[in-house]
Design an enzyme around this catalytic site. Structure first.
Site, PDB file in Angstrom:
ATOM      1  N   ASP A  37       0.835  -1.200   0.000  1.00  0.00           N
ATOM      2  CA  ASP A  37       0.000   0.000   0.000  1.00  0.00           C
ATOM      3  C   ASP A  37       0.875   1.258   0.000  1.00  0.00           C
ATOM      4  O   ASP A  37       1.686   1.439   0.909  1.00  0.00           O
ATOM      5  CB  ASP A  37      -0.890  -0.027   1.259  1.00  0.00           C
ATOM      6  CG  ASP A  37      -2.122   0.844   1.097  1.00  0.00           C
ATOM      7  OD1 ASP A  37      -2.206   1.567   0.087  1.00  0.00           O
ATOM      8  OD2 ASP A  37      -2.986   0.805   1.976  1.00  0.00           O
ATOM      9  N   ASP A  38       0.710   2.076  -0.997  1.00  0.00           N
ATOM     10  CA  ASP A  38       1.398   3.388  -1.036  1.00  0.00           C
ATOM     11  C   ASP A  38       2.922   3.289  -0.992  1.00  0.00           C
ATOM     12  O   ASP A  38       3.582   4.198  -0.483  1.00  0.00           O
ATOM     13  CB  ASP A  38       0.975   4.285   0.147  1.00  0.00           C
ATOM     14  CG  ASP A  38      -0.477   4.739   0.077  1.00  0.00           C
ATOM     15  OD1 ASP A  38      -1.195   4.270  -0.815  1.00  0.00           O
ATOM     16  OD2 ASP A  38      -0.874   5.553   0.918  1.00  0.00           O
ATOM     17  N   CYS A  77      -5.954   4.538  -3.665  1.00  0.00           N
ATOM     18  CA  CYS A  77      -6.151   3.110  -3.381  1.00  0.00           C
ATOM     19  C   CYS A  77      -7.369   2.496  -4.058  1.00  0.00           C
ATOM     20  O   CYS A  77      -7.247   1.565  -4.845  1.00  0.00           O
ATOM     21  CB  CYS A  77      -6.284   2.872  -1.884  1.00  0.00           C
ATOM     22  SG  CYS A  77      -4.911   3.502  -0.935  1.00  0.00           S
ATOM     23  N   HIS A 134     -10.808  -2.601   0.558  1.00  0.00           N
ATOM     24  CA  HIS A 134     -11.028  -1.179   0.254  1.00  0.00           C
ATOM     25  C   HIS A 134     -11.943  -0.930  -0.936  1.00  0.00           C
ATOM     26  O   HIS A 134     -11.787   0.058  -1.658  1.00  0.00           O
ATOM     27  CB  HIS A 134      -9.683  -0.462   0.046  1.00  0.00           C
ATOM     28  CG  HIS A 134      -9.745   0.983   0.470  1.00  0.00           C
ATOM     29  ND1 HIS A 134      -8.693   1.855   0.375  1.00  0.00           N
ATOM     30  CD2 HIS A 134     -10.774   1.720   0.994  1.00  0.00           C
ATOM     31  CE1 HIS A 134      -9.050   3.049   0.805  1.00  0.00           C
ATOM     32  NE2 HIS A 134     -10.311   2.992   1.192  1.00  0.00           N
ATOM     33  N   ASP A 323      -0.161  -0.169  -4.898  1.00  0.00           N
ATOM     34  CA  ASP A 323      -1.391   0.347  -5.523  1.00  0.00           C
ATOM     35  C   ASP A 323      -1.236   1.771  -6.034  1.00  0.00           C
ATOM     36  O   ASP A 323      -1.995   2.239  -6.864  1.00  0.00           O
ATOM     37  CB  ASP A 323      -2.597   0.222  -4.579  1.00  0.00           C
ATOM     38  CG  ASP A 323      -2.427   1.024  -3.289  1.00  0.00           C
ATOM     39  OD1 ASP A 323      -1.319   1.522  -3.021  1.00  0.00           O
ATOM     40  OD2 ASP A 323      -3.420   1.135  -2.545  1.00  0.00           O
ATOM     41  N   GLN A 324      -0.222   2.481  -5.517  1.00  0.00           N
ATOM     42  CA  GLN A 324       0.073   3.841  -5.979  1.00  0.00           C
ATOM     43  C   GLN A 324       1.461   4.180  -5.471  1.00  0.00           C
ATOM     44  O   GLN A 324       2.020   3.440  -4.665  1.00  0.00           O
ATOM     45  CB  GLN A 324      -0.956   4.839  -5.437  1.00  0.00           C
ATOM     46  CG  GLN A 324      -0.959   4.891  -3.908  1.00  0.00           C
ATOM     47  CD  GLN A 324      -1.786   6.038  -3.335  1.00  0.00           C
ATOM     48  OE1 GLN A 324      -3.002   5.946  -3.265  1.00  0.00           O
ATOM     49  NE2 GLN A 324      -1.115   7.113  -2.948  1.00  0.00           N
TER      50      GLN A 324
END
Ligand code: NAG
Length: 548
Positions: A37-38, A77, A134, A323-324
């Site tokens: 994540d991130d 996300c 999410h 995801d990013q």
């Protein structure tokens, strides 16, 4: 450039167009799809980080392929994950593409969408999602679970219907800090004008009470850990969280070893609030952020070891991405996007992409062509022997076509970059050159104005007033200027007009391919509805429980 294990032509049982693969069970690989994540590209050793230790992730790169222009479909996300799971631009699946921040919202990944997991499940795969979802939970009641991973092809689910929030970690602040969402000026004007009319003092007092109460119950509302349809921890504790997730993943692989299986393993780390278990706290020279990255790497190592121990490495395709890019606006603790600019530029969408499939993909292969996180969808469909849905646009392209025949060019001649639901930029990799053109129709206004990100507002807004429009578009050639530092104009690029014309035509065609759809993120769908609130005990007990 011949992949190991292949003398010429494609692998047996592998076809390079979109036709279904007719492969027997023994040829169909297992899938372990890992999403951090991130996490920024610049946080990993294999992408050039010199101080963080990520030997397990780096092993995926040295034993498989490294994608250097791997693009997430959104710098956020929920929409990025919707695209990953369905192979479609978020604007096709969830519409207005912000993020969900309440479990009791009614929006989510619509039932009409088809995920790669549901196709693999139909093809006889054991499927599991372990970690962050999410993409919504309920539609009409607190237990209908209409958006739940179990309804989207994941037979087993252990994880978090929402996401990691600051509020899930006592003493680490709140993500519902209102002034972060509204630019301060607007908030002040709003409060003042309503306040003057009704009587500022009473309104402010009332509002503050309500807000304080809300912040107290928020962890109970939103920090939920589930096993399939049952809540096991509310609010979830971050103690040994990554260890628990890892154990779940290892056990899933162990019990599925005889079957083809697909595991989507998706970390809460390295999203704020950052956390790391005792074993990793202080392990990196980059504070808690670096510790979290190194814990993720440890966990990846556990998965790889499990595959090895069970003799599954050869026949398992392992993919790792984020995801990013690093969410620099959120964290003050770290996160590095390498040479790429912040969110809403290349840094928000250019993510790590590693693919290991021993004996098929040549170890150490590097692919610099444009690829997308949406490519996983057709890749899984193809390799699991399934068929692509014929009734809808699929924007992903099979990755393996490129990885097994790396002299080919990527099928992504054009890519479209969105700011929420508005087309912000087009990327064009012309077939006959190495240029990668990126044309911006608008760019976000940074806050504070002379910074290089939206630091007062957590995310960049995309509506007029928060952006600067560009006509003609701002043009960059990422092959020469990957940091998007110097826009080109007719003076500096003689083909400027013909280049932006081609891109404009592609954008028009893309727009014409969009079906009108209701957004999953209208105010009515993101606002929490008490009757949708997942709750494992009673309201009197604040829905608290711990059955983990
Ligand atoms: C490695 O990652 C850390 C944490 O994000 C960052 O602070 C550092 O600048 C990175 N180093 C390099 C050389 O990219």
């Amino acid at each position: 450039l011949v992949p190991v294990g292949l003398s010429s032509g494609p692998a047996p049982g592998f076809v390079s167009d979109l036709n279904p693969v007719s492969s027997s069970d023994s040829e169909r690989p297992n899938f372990v799809l890992i999403m951090v994540d991130d996490m920024g590209m610049g946080d990993l050793g294999c992408y050039g980080n010199k101080t963080l230790k990520t030997p397990n992730v780096d092993r995926l790169a040295s034993e498989g392929a490294k994608l250097t222009q791997h693009i997430a479909a959104a710098p956020l996300c929920s929409p990025s994950r919707a695209a990953f799971l369905t192979g479609r631009y978020p604007v096709r699946t969830v519409g207005w593409a912000g993020v969900f921040i309440m479990n009791a919202a009614s929006g989510g990944l619509p039932r009409s969408e088809i995920t790669f997991a549901s196709i693999a499940q139909k093809q006889g795969y054991e499927t599991a999602l372990i970690g962050k979802w999410h993409l919504g939970l309920n539609c009409e009641t607190s237990t209908d679970h209409c958006h739940h991973p179990n309804k989207h092809g994941f037979k087993y689910f252990w994880g978090f219907p929402l996401t990691n929030l600051r509020d899930c970690h006592p003493g680490r602040g709140t993500v519902y800090a209102l002034e972060k969402y509204l630019p301060l000026r607007t908030a002040a004007v709003l409060l003042l004008s309503t306040g003057l009319a009704i009587g500022a003092a009473s309104l402010v007092v009332l509002f503050s009470c309500f807000y304080a109460a809300f912040l107290t119950v928020v962890p109970y509302m939103n920090c939920v850990l589930m096993r399939d349809g049952a809540i096991v921890q509310q609010p979830f504790s971050n103690a040994n969280l990554t260890q628990r997730m890892t154990r779940e993943a290892v056990e899933f692989i162990e019990r599925s070893a005889e079957r083809p299986f697909l595991l989507f393993f998706t970390f809460l780390q390295v999203h704020t609030a950052l956390f790391a278990s005792a074993q990793f706290t202080g392990s990196s020279p980059h504070g808690i952020y670096g510790d979290a990255v190194q814990e993720v790497d440890w966990s990846v190592g556990q998965i790889l070891q499990t595959l090895e121990r069970l003799g599954l490495s050869e026949n398992t395709l392992v993919y790792l991405t984020s995801d990013q890019g690093a969410h620099l606006e959120e964290g003050t603790h770290g996160g590095h996007n390498g040479i790429y600019k912040v969110t809403n530029f290349e840094g928000g969408i250019r993510v790590p992409g590693l693919v290991r499939w021993p004996r098929k993909i040549r170890p150490g292969l590097e692919i610099h062509d444009a690829t997308s996180n949406m490519d996983v969808f057709p890749s899984v469909v193809q390799l699991s022997g399934g068929q692509l849905p014929q009734d809808r646009a699929i924007d992903g392209r099979p990755l393996l076509d490129l990885l097994l025949a790396p002299t080919q060019r990527s099928d992504h001649e054009f890519m479209f970059h969105y700011c929420h639901s508005t087309l912000q930029a087009v990327r064009w990799s012309p077939r006959n050159s190495r240029s990668v053109w990126k044309a911006f129709y608008f760019t976000p206004n940074f806050h504070p104005p002379n910074s290089s990100g939206c630091f007062h507002t957590l995310v960049c807004f995309c509506s007029p007033g928060h952006v600067t429009a560009h006509d003609p578009p701002l043009l960059y050639d990422l092959s020469r200027d990957p940091s998007e530092s110097t826009p080109l104009g007719p003076e500096s690029e003689e083909d400027f007009h013909s280049i932006v014309d081609v891109m404009e035509r592609a954008a028009r065609e893309h727009r014409a391919s969009l079906q009108p759809r209701e957004s999953e993120m209208t105010p009515g769908k993101v606002v929490p509805k008490p009757w949708l609130q997942p709750c494992c005990s009673s309201l009197a007990r604040l829905c608290a429980c711990n059955r983990d």
